[in-house]
Write a protein that holds these residues in place. Structure first.
Motif, PDB file in Angstrom:
ATOM      1  N   VAL A   1       3.004 -13.023   4.065  1.00 55.95           N
ATOM      2  CA  VAL A   1       4.136 -12.114   3.937  1.00 55.95           C
ATOM      3  C   VAL A   1       3.651 -10.865   3.206  1.00 55.95           C
ATOM      4  CG1 VAL A   1       6.468 -11.778   3.032  1.00 55.95           C
ATOM      5  CG2 VAL A   1       5.758 -14.040   3.837  1.00 55.95           C
ATOM      6  N   SER A   2       3.944  -9.703   3.745  1.00 58.05           N
ATOM      7  CA  SER A   2       3.491  -8.443   3.154  1.00 58.05           C
ATOM      8  C   SER A   2       4.567  -7.840   2.256  1.00 58.05           C
ATOM      9  CB  SER A   2       3.133  -7.427   4.245  1.00 58.05           C
ATOM     10  OG  SER A   2       2.042  -7.896   5.016  1.00 58.05           O
ATOM     11  N   ALA A   3       4.132  -7.230   1.178  1.00 67.90           N
ATOM     12  CA  ALA A   3       5.022  -6.464   0.312  1.00 67.90           C
ATOM     13  C   ALA A   3       4.824  -4.988   0.612  1.00 67.90           C
ATOM     14  CB  ALA A   3       4.716  -6.740  -1.153  1.00 67.90           C
ATOM     15  N   ILE A   4       5.937  -4.261   0.789  1.00 65.67           N
ATOM     16  CA  ILE A   4       5.892  -2.832   1.045  1.00 65.67           C
ATOM     17  C   ILE A   4       6.784  -2.141   0.028  1.00 65.67           C
ATOM     18  CG2 ILE A   4       6.233  -0.994   2.732  1.00 65.67           C
ATOM     19  CD1 ILE A   4       6.112  -3.073   4.934  1.00 65.67           C
ATOM     20  N   LEU A   5       6.188  -1.299  -0.799  1.00 62.91           N
ATOM     21  CA  LEU A   5       6.936  -0.508  -1.776  1.00 62.91           C
ATOM     22  C   LEU A   5       6.946   0.942  -1.323  1.00 62.91           C
ATOM     23  CD1 LEU A   5       6.148  -3.092  -3.407  1.00 62.91           C
ATOM     24  CD2 LEU A   5       6.025  -1.634  -5.433  1.00 62.91           C
ATOM     25  N   THR A   6       8.110   1.580  -1.363  1.00 60.31           N
ATOM     26  CA  THR A   6       8.194   3.002  -1.037  1.00 60.31           C
ATOM     27  C   THR A   6       8.552   3.783  -2.295  1.00 60.31           C
ATOM     28  OG1 THR A   6      10.533   2.803  -0.387  1.00 60.31           O
ATOM     29  CG2 THR A   6       8.871   2.533   1.340  1.00 60.31           C
ATOM     30  N   PHE A   7       7.883   4.921  -2.473  1.00 62.24           N
ATOM     31  CA  PHE A   7       8.067   5.725  -3.684  1.00 62.24           C
ATOM     32  C   PHE A   7       8.660   7.097  -3.404  1.00 62.24           C
ATOM     33  CE2 PHE A   7       4.449   2.878  -4.411  1.00 62.24           C
ATOM     34  CZ  PHE A   7       4.878   2.202  -5.540  1.00 62.24           C
ATOM     35  N   THR A   8       8.642   7.512  -2.162  1.00 65.24           N
ATOM     36  CA  THR A   8       9.144   8.835  -1.793  1.00 65.24           C
ATOM     37  C   THR A   8      10.040   8.707  -0.563  1.00 65.24           C
ATOM     38  OG1 THR A   8       7.317   9.331  -0.281  1.00 65.24           O
ATOM     39  CG2 THR A   8       7.008   9.902  -2.616  1.00 65.24           C
ATOM     40  N   GLU A   9      10.804   9.751  -0.314  1.00 63.68           N
ATOM     41  CA  GLU A   9      11.655   9.763   0.881  1.00 63.68           C
ATOM     42  C   GLU A   9      10.796   9.731   2.143  1.00 63.68           C
ATOM     43  OE1 GLU A   9      15.028   9.514   3.060  1.00 63.68           O
ATOM     44  OE2 GLU A   9      14.848   9.400   0.869  1.00 63.68           O
ATOM     45  N   ARG A  10       9.651  10.385   2.092  1.00 59.88           N
ATOM     46  CA  ARG A  10       8.740  10.369   3.236  1.00 59.88           C
ATOM     47  C   ARG A  10       8.256   8.945   3.523  1.00 59.88           C
ATOM     48  NH1 ARG A  10       5.774  14.258   5.846  1.00 59.88           N
ATOM     49  NH2 ARG A  10       3.787  13.638   6.772  1.00 59.88           N
ATOM     50  N   GLY A  11       7.925   8.218   2.458  1.00 62.69           N
ATOM     51  CA  GLY A  11       7.497   6.843   2.619  1.00 62.69           C
ATOM     52  C   GLY A  11       8.606   5.953   3.147  1.00 62.69           C
ATOM     53  N   LYS A  12       9.811   6.144   2.624  1.00 59.12           N
ATOM     54  CA  LYS A  12      10.956   5.343   3.067  1.00 59.12           C
ATOM     55  C   LYS A  12      11.232   5.554   4.542  1.00 59.12           C
ATOM     56  CE  LYS A  12      15.873   4.590   2.108  1.00 59.12           C
ATOM     57  NZ  LYS A  12      17.050   5.016   1.300  1.00 59.12           N
ATOM     58  N   GLN A  13      11.208   6.814   4.972  1.00 57.55           N
ATOM     59  CA  GLN A  13      11.467   7.117   6.380  1.00 57.55           C
ATOM     60  C   GLN A  13      10.388   6.515   7.281  1.00 57.55           C
ATOM     61  OE1 GLN A  13      11.863  11.391   6.665  1.00 57.55           O
ATOM     62  NE2 GLN A  13      13.797  11.429   5.538  1.00 57.55           N
TER      63      GLN A  13
END
Length: 243
Positions: free
Chosen positions: A172-184
């Protein structure tokens, strides 16, 4: 890489020092809408470079949960110990999931898709004994400021360690987003299944504290650069201090 085929050699864990200078120069010379991946310290440097040139919006920056970067000398000694195997290998992987996701700490070598070597941490593999024993890491790694959710990237990737998925052996992979660009960017990936998790669950099992520098670290590194075999180095510097 601009094709799936060119991307494939980049996949998988690689517990080695990298020289990405040529790749970065080529990438930064090109146009926009590109992704750059690396260790947290590499990506923090790239972020600063892009910010100075007002080009942050041209790139998606991705880093990873990092244990630290070991000396290249360790890999050279390890290859010497298994010279007959690695001289014939055309691919090496550092996380062999044929042993299961949780038991994947294994160095395996392949030739023409045939596995010709495999050594697991659980069985005393010396590469992992030195690496995970923090004996030969780059000095800044011991006090790394980019642990857990501290990142200069748009996205951080890693394994979803911790108690929640102990029964899952497929991974199972963990994905963390820190910016709006990353979230999109993550939300645009329609072929993956998203399960929202807390930051505590996502970072469970990852490095969280400064590491203690072994008093003999410099001697161990010097020994790796000399004629002593990796077995003798481990027996001389590590085994007497394990108790």
């Amino acid at each position: 890489a601009s094709t799936v085929e060119e991307l494939q050699p980049m996949q998988g864990s690689k517990y080695l020092q990298s020289d990405s200078s040529a790749a970065l120069r080529e990438t930064l010379r090109g146009g926009d809408n590109k992704m750059i991946t690396g260790t947290p310290c590499q990506i923090a440097s790239v972020r600063k470079f892009l910010r100075l040139r007002n080009r942050e919006d041209d790139f998606l920056l991705v880093d990873l949960f990092c244990h630290g970067v070991p000396s290249q000398l360790l890999w050279q000694k390890y290859r010497e110990m298994n010279a007959a195997v690695f001289e014939n290998a055309d691919r090496v992987i550092f996380r062999d999931k044929s042993f299961g996701w949780h038991g994947s700490l294994a160095v395996s070598a392949f030739k023409s898709r045939q596995k010709i070597y495999s050594s697991r941490f659980a069985d005393g593999d010396l590469f992992y004994r030195f690496y995970l024993g923090n004996s030969v890491l780059s000095l800044p790694c011991y006090t790394c400021p980019f642990r857990l959710a501290h990142s200069a990237a748009d996205i951080r990737l890693g394994d979803m360690w911790g108690k929640k998925y102990t029964a899952d052996e497929s991974g199972v992979s963990a994905i963390l987003t820190f910016t709006e660009r990353g979230k999109q960017a993550v939300e645009s990936l329609k072929h993956i299944v998203h399960h929202p998790e807390s930051i505590c669950d996502a970072t469970a099992g990852q490095m969280s504290r400064d590491l203690k520098v072994r008093p003999a670290r410099r001697k161990i590194l010097n020994a790796h650069g000399g004629r002593m075999s990796v077995k003798k180095i481990y027996g001389f510097y590590i085994v007497p201090h394990r108790l």
